[in-house]
Design a protein around this motif. Sequence first.
Motif, PDB file in Angstrom:
ATOM      1  N   THR A   2       0.841  -1.191   0.000  1.00 18.51           N
ATOM      2  CA  THR A   2       0.000   0.000   0.000  1.00 18.51           C
ATOM      3  C   THR A   2       0.879   1.244   0.000  1.00 18.51           C
ATOM      4  O   THR A   2       2.093   1.185   0.235  1.00 18.51           O
ATOM      5  CB  THR A   2      -0.910   0.017   1.254  1.00 18.51           C
ATOM      6  OG1 THR A   2      -0.093   0.143   2.388  1.00 18.51           O
ATOM      7  CG2 THR A   2      -1.790  -1.219   1.319  1.00 18.51           C
ATOM      8  N   ARG A   3       0.246   2.333  -0.270  1.00 17.80           N
ATOM      9  CA  ARG A   3       0.956   3.609  -0.315  1.00 17.80           C
ATOM     10  C   ARG A   3       1.621   3.933   1.031  1.00 17.80           C
ATOM     11  O   ARG A   3       2.743   4.426   1.088  1.00 17.80           O
ATOM     12  CB  ARG A   3      -0.057   4.688  -0.679  1.00 17.80           C
ATOM     13  CG  ARG A   3       0.519   6.024  -0.934  1.00 17.80           C
ATOM     14  CD  ARG A   3      -0.574   6.988  -1.207  1.00 17.80           C
ATOM     15  NE  ARG A   3      -0.440   7.505  -2.562  1.00 17.80           N
ATOM     16  CZ  ARG A   3      -1.167   8.478  -3.039  1.00 17.80           C
ATOM     17  NH1 ARG A   3      -2.122   9.000  -2.294  1.00 17.80           N
ATOM     18  NH2 ARG A   3      -0.988   8.917  -4.249  1.00 17.80           N
ATOM     19  N   LYS A   4       0.931   3.651   2.109  1.00 19.30           N
ATOM     20  CA  LYS A   4       1.450   3.916   3.443  1.00 19.30           C
ATOM     21  C   LYS A   4       2.683   3.044   3.729  1.00 19.30           C
ATOM     22  O   LYS A   4       3.675   3.512   4.295  1.00 19.30           O
ATOM     23  CB  LYS A   4       0.360   3.652   4.469  1.00 19.30           C
ATOM     24  CG  LYS A   4       0.744   4.031   5.882  1.00 19.30           C
ATOM     25  CD  LYS A   4      -0.416   3.831   6.815  1.00 19.30           C
ATOM     26  CE  LYS A   4      -0.074   4.271   8.211  1.00 19.30           C
ATOM     27  NZ  LYS A   4      -1.181   4.109   9.137  1.00 19.30           N
ATOM     28  N   ARG A   6       4.795   1.761   1.491  1.00 20.67           N
ATOM     29  CA  ARG A   6       5.913   2.247   0.673  1.00 20.67           C
ATOM     30  C   ARG A   6       6.546   3.490   1.296  1.00 20.67           C
ATOM     31  O   ARG A   6       7.764   3.636   1.321  1.00 20.67           O
ATOM     32  CB  ARG A   6       5.434   2.554  -0.749  1.00 20.67           C
ATOM     33  CG  ARG A   6       5.363   1.311  -1.616  1.00 20.67           C
ATOM     34  CD  ARG A   6       5.017   1.679  -3.014  1.00 20.67           C
ATOM     35  NE  ARG A   6       3.555   1.853  -3.008  1.00 20.67           N
ATOM     36  CZ  ARG A   6       2.858   2.455  -3.933  1.00 20.67           C
ATOM     37  NH1 ARG A   6       3.448   2.977  -4.965  1.00 20.67           N
ATOM     38  NH2 ARG A   6       1.553   2.558  -3.848  1.00 20.67           N
ATOM     39  N   ARG A   7       5.703   4.373   1.783  1.00 22.36           N
ATOM     40  CA  ARG A   7       6.200   5.602   2.405  1.00 22.36           C
ATOM     41  C   ARG A   7       7.019   5.277   3.656  1.00 22.36           C
ATOM     42  O   ARG A   7       8.100   5.825   3.875  1.00 22.36           O
ATOM     43  CB  ARG A   7       5.030   6.507   2.768  1.00 22.36           C
ATOM     44  CG  ARG A   7       5.474   7.902   3.173  1.00 22.36           C
ATOM     45  CD  ARG A   7       4.340   8.853   3.490  1.00 22.36           C
ATOM     46  NE  ARG A   7       3.270   8.797   2.526  1.00 22.36           N
ATOM     47  CZ  ARG A   7       1.962   8.846   2.851  1.00 22.36           C
ATOM     48  NH1 ARG A   7       1.592   8.987   4.094  1.00 22.36           N
ATOM     49  NH2 ARG A   7       1.038   8.790   1.919  1.00 22.36           N
TER      50      ARG A   7
END
Length: 164
Positions: A2-4, A6-7
Motif C-alpha cells: 500500500t501507499r502507506k 511504501r512511504r
Amino acid sequence: MTRKQRRLTLIGSALAVLAVAAGLILYNLTKTITFFKTPTELAEEGFKPGMRLRIGGLVKEGTLQRGPNQTVHFEVTDTNRSVPVTYQGLLPDLFREGQGVVADGALQPSGEFKADSVLAKHDEKYMPKEVAEALKQQGMWQHTGDKAKEAAPNAAPAAAKPGA
C-alpha cells in the motif's frame, strides 16, 4: 504494497542511510581529533601512550636544552605540574623560556611528550585561548581588562539619543 507501507519503507531506508553516514563520519573524526590538556590534566587523567594530544602552558625556566640535529628538550608547565617535551625541528623565533606554548604530538611510554609541532605566542598580549582558560581556572591568569577596552581604550560611550 500500500501507499502507506511504501512511504514507511522509504522513510526507514532514508533514516538507515543517514545513521550509517553519521556513524562513518564520527568514526573518522575520532582518529583526527586532538584534545587540549594542561600538564596537570595530563598527569591526573592518565592517558595511553601514543594518543594524539595538544598540551599547553608555559616553557619552564631553566629546562630548555638544544641537542644535535635540531633536537630540543624542554618542559611545559602550568605552574602545578610539568611535562618533559622533545621536539625535532625549527622552533618559532619567539620561542623562549617563560613564554606560552602549545605543542601537538603524542605521549610516549616513558611519560615524555614527543611534539610534532610547537606554537609560541606571537606578541606580549597574545596567549592561546586554551592556555589562558587553563591558567584562569587555576587562578594564575593576570589579564588587564577586557578586549573591547584594549581595542579602543579612549573610545567614548555612545551618546543617548535626544527624546528617547
